[in-house]
Design a protein around this motif. Structure first.
Motif, mmCIF file in Angstrom:
data_model
loop_
_atom_site.group_PDB
_atom_site.id
_atom_site.type_symbol
_atom_site.label_atom_id
_atom_site.label_comp_id
_atom_site.label_asym_id
_atom_site.label_seq_id
_atom_site.Cartn_x
_atom_site.Cartn_y
_atom_site.Cartn_z
ATOM 1 N N ALA A 12 0.849 -1.196 0.000
ATOM 2 C CA ALA A 12 0.000 0.000 0.000
ATOM 3 C C ALA A 12 0.884 1.246 0.000
ATOM 4 N N GLN A 13 2.081 1.128 0.582
ATOM 5 C CA GLN A 13 2.945 2.312 0.676
ATOM 6 C C GLN A 13 3.195 2.881 -0.716
ATOM 7 N N GLY A 14 3.389 1.970 -1.715
ATOM 8 C CA GLY A 14 3.585 2.392 -3.093
ATOM 9 C C GLY A 14 4.715 3.401 -3.188
ATOM 10 N N LEU A 15 4.516 4.350 -4.129
ATOM 11 C CA LEU A 15 5.597 5.316 -4.362
ATOM 12 C C LEU A 15 5.186 6.706 -3.904
ATOM 13 N N SER A 16 4.056 6.767 -3.169
ATOM 14 C CA SER A 16 3.563 8.090 -2.778
ATOM 15 C C SER A 16 4.606 8.834 -1.946
ATOM 16 N N GLY A 17 4.888 10.046 -2.339
ATOM 17 C CA GLY A 17 5.858 10.850 -1.609
ATOM 18 C C GLY A 17 7.292 10.657 -2.081
ATOM 19 N N LYS A 18 7.519 9.646 -2.929
ATOM 20 C CA LYS A 18 8.885 9.439 -3.431
ATOM 21 C C LYS A 18 9.240 10.548 -4.432
ATOM 22 N N VAL A 19 10.532 10.880 -4.475
ATOM 23 C CA VAL A 19 11.015 11.880 -5.438
ATOM 24 C C VAL A 19 11.760 11.143 -6.547
ATOM 25 N N VAL A 20 11.279 11.284 -7.781
ATOM 26 C CA VAL A 20 11.899 10.597 -8.914
ATOM 27 C C VAL A 20 12.336 11.626 -9.953
ATOM 28 N N GLY A 21 13.599 11.566 -10.336
ATOM 29 C CA GLY A 21 14.121 12.432 -11.399
ATOM 30 C C GLY A 21 13.897 11.760 -12.746
ATOM 31 N N PHE A 22 13.458 12.524 -13.739
ATOM 32 C CA PHE A 22 13.231 11.970 -15.071
ATOM 33 C C PHE A 22 14.047 12.777 -16.088
ATOM 34 N N SER A 23 15.108 12.157 -16.633
ATOM 35 C CA SER A 23 15.879 12.807 -17.693
ATOM 36 C C SER A 23 15.304 12.371 -19.039
ATOM 37 N N GLN A 24 14.478 13.262 -19.613
ATOM 38 C CA GLN A 24 13.813 12.968 -20.891
ATOM 39 C C GLN A 24 14.657 13.521 -22.043
ATOM 40 N N ILE A 25 14.638 12.821 -23.191
ATOM 41 C CA ILE A 25 15.468 13.220 -24.334
ATOM 42 C C ILE A 25 15.095 14.620 -24.811
ATOM 43 N N GLY A 26 13.803 14.837 -25.039
ATOM 44 C CA GLY A 26 13.380 16.134 -25.590
ATOM 45 C C GLY A 26 11.925 16.054 -25.988
ATOM 46 N N SER A 27 11.572 16.709 -27.106
ATOM 47 C CA SER A 27 10.195 16.586 -27.619
ATOM 48 C C SER A 27 10.273 16.525 -29.144
ATOM 49 N N GLU A 28 11.180 15.687 -29.615
ATOM 50 C CA GLU A 28 11.503 15.580 -31.050
ATOM 51 C C GLU A 28 10.386 14.958 -31.871
ATOM 52 N N SER A 29 9.487 14.210 -31.219
ATOM 53 C CA SER A 29 8.441 13.531 -32.007
ATOM 54 C C SER A 29 7.143 13.488 -31.214
ATOM 55 N N GLY A 30 6.067 13.187 -31.935
ATOM 56 C CA GLY A 30 4.779 13.048 -31.268
ATOM 57 C C GLY A 30 4.811 11.945 -30.231
ATOM 58 N N TRP A 31 5.538 10.864 -30.567
ATOM 59 C CA TRP A 31 5.617 9.748 -29.614
ATOM 60 C C TRP A 31 6.318 10.208 -28.333
ATOM 61 N N ARG A 32 7.390 10.961 -28.486
ATOM 62 C CA ARG A 32 8.154 11.415 -27.304
ATOM 63 C C ARG A 32 7.267 12.276 -26.407
ATOM 64 N N ALA A 33 6.484 13.135 -27.038
ATOM 65 C CA ALA A 33 5.583 14.011 -26.268
ATOM 66 C C ALA A 33 4.565 13.158 -25.512
ATOM 67 N N ALA A 34 4.093 12.091 -26.152
ATOM 68 C CA ALA A 34 3.124 11.214 -25.492
ATOM 69 C C ALA A 34 3.763 10.493 -24.316
ATOM 70 N N GLU A 35 5.005 10.026 -24.507
ATOM 71 C CA GLU A 35 5.685 9.348 -23.399
ATOM 72 C C GLU A 35 5.815 10.303 -22.210
ATOM 73 N N THR A 36 6.154 11.549 -22.477
ATOM 74 C CA THR A 36 6.282 12.531 -21.399
ATOM 75 C C THR A 36 4.953 12.730 -20.682
ATOM 76 N N SER A 37 3.863 12.884 -21.448
ATOM 77 C CA SER A 37 2.578 13.160 -20.782
ATOM 78 C C SER A 37 2.084 11.931 -20.028
#
Ligand code: GZL
Length: 312
Positions: A12-37
């Protein structure tokens, strides 16, 4: 009794409150934008404090972002690695800081103990499915193919090229006559396709364009039309990602096949992190997402409508 209570409380603890860094490539394609959202929505749903960094497709920006996450002392790091090499030093720093790293949608050439797990499609299979579709589509007619490669040195570009070549290996009538990177973007895909058409005397001899992603294919479709040729009939169009706009092209009769890549890499990634951080369960090293071929026979308008709301 107690065991069940402890176990369920851990889950139940899950990941609530955890801090996660996300290094995303960019927004070069529609797919990339979808992955980000999708990733941001998943983080929100799980109560994760997501620190997002867009690298504008530059590895040095990703490395800087990862160093920043380490300095912040985040609980975990997600990385979509723009290219396959050059990660050992910074991932060793993360390991020494005991911060688990999960790779999203692209692989790297580095010791496997430098990341907890990798969530990605089977990119060789994607290329092979594309090649096999083209061989089936042209029968024994000669087919000269031009190839739009993804970002140089990225695992999808390397793997999708290899897979396509495997897919057409048995068909002597199908051959790649030109191949160049369009860096996964529409504008570069259009530009490179214009060059192919010019170099091939106006393009009449080009039978098909194989593009490592739909965005470059959409750019190529425009170049084909600008040259007075009909995409989807004069020049077949086969690509990968299954973004809404390739289905719009299919509805218009201008594209012939795409291999789906799910933008939801975060779901499996966060599940693996939850099991690891809360229960010490080490996930399998490679979590492979499904790939599926779509053609105009597969209700492209319906597929367009279904995906339109997914953040592309
Ligand atoms: C493949 C992914 C690729 C997409 C492109 O897993 O890394 O990057 O196919 C995107 O659209 O640019």
């Amino acid at each position: 009794g107690l065991a069940v209570l402890l176990c369920s409380s851990a889950l139940a603890q899950g990941l609530s409150g955890k801090v996660v860094g996300f290094s995303q490539i960019g927004s070069e394609s529609g797919w990339r934008a979808a992955e980000t959202s999708v990733t941001k929505a998943e983080a929100e749903r799980l109560g994760i404090d997501l620190k997002f960094a867009d690298a504008q497709q530059k590895q040095e920006n990703q490395i800087k972002a990862i160093r920043g996450f380490i300095a912040q002392g985040v609980d975990a790091i997600l990385v979509a690695p723009v290219v396959a090499t050059g990660w050992e030093e910074v991932l060793t720093e993360a390991k020494e800081a005991s911060i688990p790293v999960v790779l999203l949608d692209r692989g790297i050439e580095a010791p496997e103990d430098l990341y907890l797990t990798s969530v990605a499609s089977d990119q060789v299979k994607e290329g092979r499915v594309a090649g096999e579709w083209l061989v089936g589509a042209v029968g024994d007619k000669e087919c000269k193919v031009v190839e739009l490669q993804g970002t140089v040195g990225s695992s999808p570009a390397i793997n999708r090229k290899q897979g396509f070549e495997e897919g057409i290996a048995g068909a002597a009538n199908v051959s790649i006559i030109r191949s160049q990177t369009g860096d996964f973007t529409r504008s570069k895909g259009k530009e490179v396709m214009e060059g192919f058409i010019k170099a091939e005397g106006g393009g009449a001899g080009i039978c098909a364009v194989y593009s490592h992603n739909d965005d470059m294919a959409v750019g190529a479709i425009q170049a084909i039309k600008d040259a007075g040729l009909k995409p989807g009939t004069d020049i077949l169009v086969v690509s990968i990602d299954a973004v809404p706009d390739i289905f719009a092209a299919m509805v218009a009769g201008e594209a012939n096949a795409t291999v789906e890549l799910t933008p939801n890499m975060a779901g499996p990634a966060f599940a693996a992190l939850d099991a690891y951080l809360n229960g010490g369960t080490v996930p399998e090293k490679f979590i492979i997402t499904e790939s599926k071929l779509y053609t105009p026979a597969d209700d492209p308008q319906g597929e367009y409508d279904r995906r339109k709301g997914l953040g592309y």
